[in-house]
Motif scaffolding. Structure first.
Motif, mmCIF file in Angstrom:
data_model
loop_
_atom_site.group_PDB
_atom_site.id
_atom_site.type_symbol
_atom_site.label_atom_id
_atom_site.label_comp_id
_atom_site.label_asym_id
_atom_site.label_seq_id
_atom_site.Cartn_x
_atom_site.Cartn_y
_atom_site.Cartn_z
ATOM 1 N N PRO A 292 9.562 7.659 0.035
ATOM 2 C CA PRO A 292 9.421 6.911 1.278
ATOM 3 C C PRO A 292 7.979 6.643 1.709
ATOM 4 O O PRO A 292 7.732 5.788 2.541
ATOM 5 C CB PRO A 292 10.143 7.777 2.295
ATOM 6 C CG PRO A 292 10.106 9.148 1.734
ATOM 7 C CD PRO A 292 10.122 8.991 0.241
ATOM 8 N N PHE A 293 7.030 7.375 1.136
ATOM 9 C CA PHE A 293 5.630 7.192 1.496
ATOM 10 C C PHE A 293 4.811 6.925 0.237
ATOM 11 O O PHE A 293 5.226 7.240 -0.876
ATOM 12 C CB PHE A 293 5.070 8.446 2.188
ATOM 13 C CG PHE A 293 5.842 8.856 3.409
ATOM 14 C CD1 PHE A 293 5.753 8.128 4.577
ATOM 15 C CD2 PHE A 293 6.671 9.966 3.378
ATOM 16 C CE1 PHE A 293 6.470 8.500 5.705
ATOM 17 C CE2 PHE A 293 7.390 10.349 4.508
ATOM 18 C CZ PHE A 293 7.288 9.623 5.667
ATOM 19 N N VAL A 294 3.615 6.385 0.443
ATOM 20 C CA VAL A 294 2.650 6.215 -0.633
ATOM 21 C C VAL A 294 1.341 6.834 -0.160
ATOM 22 O O VAL A 294 0.872 6.537 0.945
ATOM 23 C CB VAL A 294 2.434 4.719 -0.980
ATOM 24 C CG1 VAL A 294 1.354 4.566 -2.047
ATOM 25 C CG2 VAL A 294 3.734 4.086 -1.443
ATOM 26 N N ALA A 295 0.785 7.716 -0.993
ATOM 27 C CA ALA A 295 -0.542 8.284 -0.705
ATOM 28 C C ALA A 295 -1.564 7.280 -1.222
ATOM 29 O O ALA A 295 -1.710 7.093 -2.428
ATOM 30 C CB ALA A 295 -0.703 9.635 -1.375
ATOM 31 N N LEU B 270 4.307 16.334 -1.636
ATOM 32 C CA LEU B 270 5.282 16.633 -0.588
ATOM 33 C C LEU B 270 4.597 16.446 0.766
ATOM 34 O O LEU B 270 3.628 17.129 1.081
ATOM 35 C CB LEU B 270 5.819 18.057 -0.721
ATOM 36 C CG LEU B 270 6.905 18.439 0.269
ATOM 37 C CD1 LEU B 270 8.170 17.608 0.056
ATOM 38 C CD2 LEU B 270 7.223 19.923 0.165
ATOM 39 N N VAL B 271 5.103 15.499 1.548
ATOM 40 C CA VAL B 271 4.499 15.172 2.842
ATOM 41 C C VAL B 271 5.043 16.089 3.928
ATOM 42 O O VAL B 271 4.304 16.660 4.713
ATOM 43 C CB VAL B 271 4.740 13.686 3.198
ATOM 44 C CG1 VAL B 271 4.265 13.374 4.601
ATOM 45 C CG2 VAL B 271 4.057 12.784 2.183
ATOM 46 N N ARG B 272 6.362 16.183 3.976
ATOM 47 C CA ARG B 272 7.023 17.134 4.867
ATOM 48 C C ARG B 272 8.394 17.412 4.283
ATOM 49 O O ARG B 272 8.779 16.805 3.290
ATOM 50 C CB ARG B 272 7.090 16.627 6.303
ATOM 51 C CG ARG B 272 7.815 15.332 6.533
ATOM 52 C CD ARG B 272 7.778 14.977 8.033
ATOM 53 N NE ARG B 272 8.539 13.809 8.322
ATOM 54 C CZ ARG B 272 8.044 12.587 8.446
ATOM 55 N NH1 ARG B 272 6.747 12.398 8.311
ATOM 56 N NH2 ARG B 272 8.824 11.563 8.726
ATOM 57 N N GLU B 273 9.105 18.310 4.881
ATOM 58 C CA GLU B 273 10.346 18.821 4.305
ATOM 59 C C GLU B 273 11.161 17.738 3.601
ATOM 60 O O GLU B 273 11.648 16.800 4.231
ATOM 61 C CB GLU B 273 11.192 19.471 5.392
ATOM 62 C CG GLU B 273 12.404 20.164 4.846
ATOM 63 C CD GLU B 273 13.160 20.919 5.906
ATOM 64 O OE1 GLU B 273 14.357 21.107 5.713
ATOM 65 O OE2 GLU B 273 12.564 21.325 6.924
ATOM 66 N N ASN B 274 11.249 17.861 2.271
ATOM 67 C CA ASN B 274 12.110 16.999 1.474
ATOM 68 C C ASN B 274 11.642 15.544 1.373
ATOM 69 O O ASN B 274 12.361 14.715 0.828
ATOM 70 C CB ASN B 274 13.535 17.022 2.036
ATOM 71 C CG ASN B 274 14.562 17.318 0.988
ATOM 72 O OD1 ASN B 274 14.242 17.566 -0.159
ATOM 73 N ND2 ASN B 274 15.808 17.271 1.385
ATOM 74 N N LEU B 275 10.499 15.195 1.915
ATOM 75 C CA LEU B 275 9.993 13.815 1.886
ATOM 76 C C LEU B 275 8.660 13.772 1.137
ATOM 77 O O LEU B 275 7.723 14.493 1.489
ATOM 78 C CB LEU B 275 9.809 13.269 3.300
ATOM 79 C CG LEU B 275 11.070 13.166 4.150
ATOM 80 C CD1 LEU B 275 10.723 12.769 5.572
ATOM 81 C CD2 LEU B 275 12.056 12.182 3.541
ATOM 82 N N GLU B 276 8.613 12.919 0.120
ATOM 83 C CA GLU B 276 7.422 12.846 -0.711
ATOM 84 C C GLU B 276 6.717 11.500 -0.576
ATOM 85 O O GLU B 276 7.303 10.517 -0.143
ATOM 86 C CB GLU B 276 7.798 13.023 -2.187
ATOM 87 C CG GLU B 276 8.264 14.408 -2.540
ATOM 88 C CD GLU B 276 8.563 14.547 -4.014
ATOM 89 O OE1 GLU B 276 8.044 15.515 -4.607
ATOM 90 O OE2 GLU B 276 9.294 13.699 -4.574
ATOM 91 N N ALA B 277 5.467 11.517 -1.024
ATOM 92 C CA ALA B 277 4.686 10.290 -1.164
ATOM 93 C C ALA B 277 4.393 10.109 -2.640
ATOM 94 O O ALA B 277 3.991 11.061 -3.322
ATOM 95 C CB ALA B 277 3.379 10.385 -0.391
#
Length: 184
Positions: free
Chosen positions: A89-92, A140-147
């Motif tokens: 869901p995110f991109v670093a 890992l950005v926050r619980e269970n959500l990655e970038a």
């Protein structure tokens, strides 16, 4: 001195980014539905096939994002809406390396403006496509959500990496992360 102050401000912002998020895991709404919203691999959010142009709206939606298994939801106290996510869901989009009290810290900036310091709570991992050998690095950005770590940020990590026994590693916040084998 100005650069040191900017680096300290960035670390403080990363700490603040982890606080102040809605308690999405505590919400148990009765209304469940699917919504025609999708997050593309490049981090673009789409609603009914059109890109969402308002960055503040995307940033707001990102704060109420929840993942359960392979499904992603936008959740409020009154409704839970399933959305589609192509990869992560995110991109670093950017990474900076800072030194604080003799410890190296990798501070990532996501496409929604969050700042995350890689470490114990925010590990890095790299998946390699077995057919193409192409790496897909994640944070890992926050619980269970990655970038998904963007290409330029990943190249920066590789540039900072050190080699041991044919493998590349980076360190952040007291943790060591493998990026892959030399030459991958």
């Amino acid at each position: 001195m100005k650069q040191a102050e900017e680096l300290l401000a960035l670390l403080e912002k990363a700490d603040k980014d982890e606080t102040g998020l809605p308690p999405v895991h505590q919400w148990k709404p009765e209304r469940h539905a699917d919504i025609d919203m999708r997050i593309a691999r490049d981090g673009t959010w789409y609603y009914q096939g059109s890109p969402i142009q308002r960055e503040r709206m995307v940033a707001l939606f990102s704060t109420i994002l929840l993942r359960e298994g392979d499904d992603y939801f936008l959740i409020t106290p009154v409704e839970k809406l399933r959305i589609q996510v192509d990869d992560a869901p995110f991109v670093a989009v950017e990474v900076q390396r800072l030194e604080e009290d003799g410890t190296s810290k990798l501070v990532f900036t996501t496409n929604v403006g969050s700042h995350v310091v890689a470490g114990e709570k925010h590990p890095l991992r790299v998946e390699t496509d077995p057919q193409t050998g192409e790496p897909s690095p994640y944070l890992l950005v926050r619980e269970n959500l990655e970038a998904l770590i963007g290409r330029s940020a990943f190249y920066q990590l590789v540039d900072w990496a050190f080699e041991e026994e044919g493998k590349l590693f980076v360190e952040s916040n007291g943790r060591r992360f493998e990026l892959g084998a030399r030459g991958e």
